[in-house]
Design a protein around this motif. Structure first.
Motif, PDB file in Angstrom:
ATOM      1  N   ALA A 117     -10.035  -8.973  15.976  1.00 36.21           N
ATOM      2  CA  ALA A 117      -8.731  -9.319  15.413  1.00 36.21           C
ATOM      3  C   ALA A 117      -7.612  -8.917  16.363  1.00 36.21           C
ATOM      4  CB  ALA A 117      -8.548  -8.644  14.052  1.00 36.21           C
ATOM      5  N   VAL A 118      -7.776  -7.781  17.037  1.00 39.76           N
ATOM      6  CA  VAL A 118      -6.779  -7.351  18.023  1.00 39.76           C
ATOM      7  C   VAL A 118      -6.698  -8.367  19.158  1.00 39.76           C
ATOM      8  CG1 VAL A 118      -6.178  -5.581  19.725  1.00 39.76           C
ATOM      9  CG2 VAL A 118      -7.034  -4.897  17.474  1.00 39.76           C
ATOM     10  N   VAL A 119      -7.849  -8.796  19.662  1.00 39.93           N
ATOM     11  CA  VAL A 119      -7.880  -9.803  20.723  1.00 39.93           C
ATOM     12  C   VAL A 119      -7.185 -11.076  20.257  1.00 39.93           C
ATOM     13  CG1 VAL A 119      -9.356 -11.277  22.145  1.00 39.93           C
ATOM     14  CG2 VAL A 119     -10.004  -8.894  21.731  1.00 39.93           C
ATOM     15  N   PHE A 120      -7.518 -11.521  19.048  1.00 38.72           N
ATOM     16  CA  PHE A 120      -6.925 -12.750  18.513  1.00 38.72           C
ATOM     17  C   PHE A 120      -5.409 -12.621  18.402  1.00 38.72           C
ATOM     18  CE2 PHE A 120      -5.308 -15.526  15.279  1.00 38.72           C
ATOM     19  CZ  PHE A 120      -5.977 -16.717  15.479  1.00 38.72           C
ATOM     20  N   ALA A 121      -4.946 -11.467  17.937  1.00 38.47           N
ATOM     21  CA  ALA A 121      -3.507 -11.272  17.738  1.00 38.47           C
ATOM     22  C   ALA A 121      -2.739 -11.424  19.038  1.00 38.47           C
ATOM     23  CB  ALA A 121      -3.242  -9.905  17.108  1.00 38.47           C
ATOM     24  N   TYR A 122      -3.277 -10.882  20.107  1.00 42.17           N
ATOM     25  CA  TYR A 122      -2.603 -10.991  21.410  1.00 42.17           C
ATOM     26  C   TYR A 122      -2.764 -12.379  22.017  1.00 42.17           C
ATOM     27  CZ  TYR A 122      -1.263  -6.129  21.570  1.00 42.17           C
ATOM     28  OH  TYR A 122      -0.663  -4.929  21.296  1.00 42.17           O
ATOM     29  N   GLU A 123      -3.959 -12.937  21.926  1.00 40.71           N
ATOM     30  CA  GLU A 123      -4.197 -14.255  22.535  1.00 40.71           C
ATOM     31  C   GLU A 123      -3.442 -15.362  21.801  1.00 40.71           C
ATOM     32  OE1 GLU A 123      -8.439 -14.812  22.873  1.00 40.71           O
ATOM     33  OE2 GLU A 123      -8.406 -13.934  24.886  1.00 40.71           O
ATOM     34  N   SER A 124      -3.174 -15.182  20.508  1.00 44.53           N
ATOM     35  CA  SER A 124      -2.445 -16.185  19.736  1.00 44.53           C
ATOM     36  C   SER A 124      -0.936 -16.042  19.904  1.00 44.53           C
ATOM     37  CB  SER A 124      -2.782 -16.069  18.251  1.00 44.53           C
ATOM     38  OG  SER A 124      -2.298 -14.844  17.711  1.00 44.53           O
ATOM     39  N   GLY A 125      -0.512 -14.887  20.452  1.00 42.07           N
ATOM     40  CA  GLY A 125       0.910 -14.660  20.609  1.00 42.07           C
ATOM     41  C   GLY A 125       1.545 -13.934  19.437  1.00 42.07           C
ATOM     42  N   LEU A 126       0.768 -13.627  18.394  1.00 42.06           N
ATOM     43  CA  LEU A 126       1.315 -12.909  17.245  1.00 42.06           C
ATOM     44  C   LEU A 126       1.790 -11.521  17.667  1.00 42.06           C
ATOM     45  CD1 LEU A 126       1.846 -12.724  14.162  1.00 42.06           C
ATOM     46  CD2 LEU A 126      -0.467 -11.761  13.946  1.00 42.06           C
ATOM     47  N   ALA A 127       0.968 -10.848  18.468  1.00 40.62           N
ATOM     48  CA  ALA A 127       1.340  -9.553  19.023  1.00 40.62           C
ATOM     49  C   ALA A 127       1.696  -9.756  20.491  1.00 40.62           C
ATOM     50  CB  ALA A 127       0.173  -8.568  18.891  1.00 40.62           C
ATOM     51  N   VAL A 128       2.740  -9.101  20.928  1.00 44.77           N
ATOM     52  CA  VAL A 128       3.187  -9.261  22.312  1.00 44.77           C
ATOM     53  C   VAL A 128       3.350  -7.890  22.952  1.00 44.77           C
ATOM     54  CG1 VAL A 128       4.333 -11.453  21.906  1.00 44.77           C
ATOM     55  CG2 VAL A 128       5.617  -9.337  21.630  1.00 44.77           C
ATOM     56  N   ALA A 129       3.278  -7.846  24.268  1.00 43.14           N
ATOM     57  CA  ALA A 129       3.438  -6.600  25.001  1.00 43.14           C
ATOM     58  C   ALA A 129       4.767  -5.946  24.662  1.00 43.14           C
ATOM     59  CB  ALA A 129       3.362  -6.857  26.524  1.00 43.14           C
ATOM     60  N   GLY A 130       4.703  -4.646  24.352  1.00 42.46           N
ATOM     61  CA  GLY A 130       5.921  -3.905  24.062  1.00 42.46           C
ATOM     62  C   GLY A 130       6.381  -3.988  22.627  1.00 42.46           C
ATOM     63  N   SER A 131       5.571  -4.694  21.778  1.00 45.53           N
ATOM     64  CA  SER A 131       5.986  -4.870  20.385  1.00 45.53           C
ATOM     65  C   SER A 131       5.571  -3.725  19.487  1.00 45.53           C
ATOM     66  CB  SER A 131       5.397  -6.178  19.806  1.00 45.53           C
ATOM     67  OG  SER A 131       3.985  -6.110  19.792  1.00 45.53           O
ATOM     68  N   GLY A 132       4.656  -2.824  20.018  1.00 45.60           N
ATOM     69  CA  GLY A 132       4.156  -1.743  19.164  1.00 45.60           C
ATOM     70  C   GLY A 132       5.174  -0.687  18.893  1.00 45.60           C
TER      71      GLY A 132
ATOM     72  N   THR B  22      -0.760 -12.137   7.596  1.00 45.85           N
ATOM     73  CA  THR B  22      -0.189 -12.167   8.942  1.00 45.85           C
ATOM     74  C   THR B  22       0.439 -10.819   9.280  1.00 45.85           C
ATOM     75  OG1 THR B  22       0.266 -14.533   8.773  1.00 45.85           O
ATOM     76  CG2 THR B  22       1.459 -13.321  10.471  1.00 45.85           C
ATOM     77  N   ASP B  23       1.181 -10.252   8.335  1.00 38.06           N
ATOM     78  CA  ASP B  23       1.777  -8.932   8.539  1.00 38.06           C
ATOM     79  C   ASP B  23       0.689  -7.877   8.786  1.00 38.06           C
ATOM     80  OD1 ASP B  23       4.315  -9.912   8.193  1.00 38.06           O
ATOM     81  OD2 ASP B  23       4.442  -9.353   6.067  1.00 38.06           O
ATOM     82  N   THR B  24      -0.397  -7.992   8.024  1.00 35.26           N
ATOM     83  CA  THR B  24      -1.504  -7.035   8.168  1.00 35.26           C
ATOM     84  C   THR B  24      -2.139  -7.162   9.543  1.00 35.26           C
ATOM     85  OG1 THR B  24      -1.948  -7.105   5.784  1.00 35.26           O
ATOM     86  CG2 THR B  24      -3.717  -6.281   7.218  1.00 35.26           C
ATOM     87  N   LEU B  25      -2.359  -8.390  10.007  1.00 34.46           N
ATOM     88  CA  LEU B  25      -2.944  -8.615  11.324  1.00 34.46           C
ATOM     89  C   LEU B  25      -2.052  -8.031  12.419  1.00 34.46           C
ATOM     90  CD1 LEU B  25      -5.020  -9.835  13.229  1.00 34.46           C
ATOM     91  CD2 LEU B  25      -3.844 -12.042  13.019  1.00 34.46           C
ATOM     92  N   ARG B  26      -0.767  -8.170  12.258  1.00 31.69           N
ATOM     93  CA  ARG B  26       0.175  -7.626  13.238  1.00 31.69           C
ATOM     94  C   ARG B  26       0.032  -6.098  13.324  1.00 31.69           C
ATOM     95  NH1 ARG B  26       4.271  -9.901  11.279  1.00 31.69           N
ATOM     96  NH2 ARG B  26       4.408 -11.725  12.635  1.00 31.69           N
ATOM     97  N   GLN B  27      -0.164  -5.454  12.188  1.00 30.09           N
ATOM     98  CA  GLN B  27      -0.327  -3.998  12.173  1.00 30.09           C
ATOM     99  C   GLN B  27      -1.701  -3.575  12.714  1.00 30.09           C
ATOM    100  OE1 GLN B  27       2.451  -2.469  11.610  1.00 30.09           O
ATOM    101  NE2 GLN B  27       3.340  -4.437  10.997  1.00 30.09           N
ATOM    102  N   VAL B  28      -2.720  -4.381  12.427  1.00 23.40           N
ATOM    103  CA  VAL B  28      -4.050  -4.111  12.989  1.00 23.40           C
ATOM    104  C   VAL B  28      -3.967  -4.126  14.512  1.00 23.40           C
ATOM    105  CG1 VAL B  28      -6.378  -5.053  13.297  1.00 23.40           C
ATOM    106  CG2 VAL B  28      -5.378  -4.947  11.011  1.00 23.40           C
ATOM    107  N   ALA B  29      -3.212  -5.077  15.060  1.00 22.52           N
ATOM    108  CA  ALA B  29      -3.064  -5.186  16.510  1.00 22.52           C
ATOM    109  C   ALA B  29      -2.363  -3.973  17.111  1.00 22.52           C
ATOM    110  CB  ALA B  29      -2.291  -6.456  16.861  1.00 22.52           C
ATOM    111  N   ARG B  30      -1.592  -3.279  16.293  1.00 23.54           N
ATOM    112  CA  ARG B  30      -0.934  -2.048  16.757  1.00 23.54           C
ATOM    113  C   ARG B  30      -1.901  -0.869  16.782  1.00 23.54           C
ATOM    114  NH1 ARG B  30       3.853  -0.735  13.009  1.00 23.54           N
ATOM    115  NH2 ARG B  30       4.035   1.008  14.481  1.00 23.54           N
ATOM    116  N   GLY B  31      -3.105  -1.074  16.224  1.00 26.14           N
ATOM    117  CA  GLY B  31      -4.099  -0.017  16.195  1.00 26.14           C
ATOM    118  C   GLY B  31      -4.007   0.881  14.989  1.00 26.14           C
ATOM    119  N   LEU B  32      -3.277   0.435  13.945  1.00 22.65           N
ATOM    120  CA  LEU B  32      -3.115   1.257  12.754  1.00 22.65           C
ATOM    121  C   LEU B  32      -4.351   1.211  11.866  1.00 22.65           C
ATOM    122  CD1 LEU B  32       0.581   0.493  11.666  1.00 22.65           C
ATOM    123  CD2 LEU B  32      -0.277   2.138  13.346  1.00 22.65           C
ATOM    124  N   SER B  33      -4.626   2.309  11.190  1.00 20.73           N
ATOM    125  CA  SER B  33      -5.722   2.367  10.221  1.00 20.73           C
ATOM    126  C   SER B  33      -5.269   1.714   8.925  1.00 20.73           C
ATOM    127  CB  SER B  33      -6.103   3.823   9.950  1.00 20.73           C
ATOM    128  OG  SER B  33      -5.042   4.493   9.276  1.00 20.73           O
TER     129      SER B  33
END
Length: 217
Positions: A202-217, A157-168
């Motif tokens: 995965a980025v799409v999923f993170a935002y659509e699931s609510g794991l990643a939110v606007a302004g969280s990066g 879950t932590d990894t997915l959150r970072q993927v959503a931030r666009g990190l390598s």
């Protein structure tokens, strides 16, 4: 790397092919002038990467991307004239692994092709902002997607959150204080558990699931 270039404009198609073919590790195995031809040649030629114009006759890049991702293992890198193109989000949902503007510098084109072919996602900041805005506009996260997050371990879950931030992978490894090999394993596992094709989805999923939110990066 085997590449198929799909664009209805001869100048762009030939130019991209010439730039890519100039590198020893890249071979342009075919060209297509419309989406339908792109699908046919992707199935026939089995490229590693399809460079896909988003607006083409007979079948547009969104429909062609969906069909190619359904029928082949090729990655799709979409080309667009405008970073606010209405089709960008649709192509991402259809399976595209990244986006580039058509006025991209040649070195950036080659770098992007290598990254996407290797399984990375390539989302311009403007595209990511549009994705966030679309999710926010549609309201609350989808409960079904939120529940699927329970299938992941805490580290995944932590990894997915970072993927959503666009990190390598390297950046995620530094952020989570683990090895890059461990990050790769986490990414592979979370994609398999969630039934996702690649990091872009995965980025799409993170935002659509609510794991990643606007302004969280």
């Amino acid at each position: 790397m085997r590449v198929l270039v799909a664009d209805d404009q001869d100048l762009f198609r030939g130019g991209f092919a010439m730039i890519l073919n100039a590198h020893d590790d890249i071979t342009v195995v075919g060209e297509a002038a419309d989406g339908a031809e792109a699908v046919e040649k992707a199935v026939e030629l089995d490229p590693d990467l399809v460079l896909m114009d988003i607006r083409m006759p007979r079948m547009d890049g969104v429909a062609a991307t969906a069909e190619i991702c359904r029928r082949t293992s090729a990655k799709v890198l979409v080309l667009t004239m405008y970073d606010i193109d209405d089709y960008v989000y649709d192509a991402l949902r259809a399976g595209a692994s990244g986006f580039l503007l058509k006025d991209v510098r040649r070195d950036d084109l080659v770098r992007a092709a290598r990254l996407v072919a290797a399984g990375e996602s390539l989302l311009a900041p403007a595209v990511t902002r549009r994705l966030i805005e679309d999710v926010v506009r549609r309201g609350a996260a989808r409960p079904a997607l939120r529940r699927r997050l329970g299938e992941l371990t805490d580290r995944e879950t932590d990894t997915l959150r970072q993927v959503a931030r666009g990190l390598s992978n390297a950046e995620i490894a530094a952020e989570l204080v683990v090895s890059e090999h461990t990050v790769k394993s986490h990414v592979s596992n979370l994609l398999a558990k969630l039934g996702l094709r690649d990091r872009a989805q995965a980025v799409v999923f993170a935002y659509e699931s609510g794991l990643a939110v606007a302004g969280s990066g």
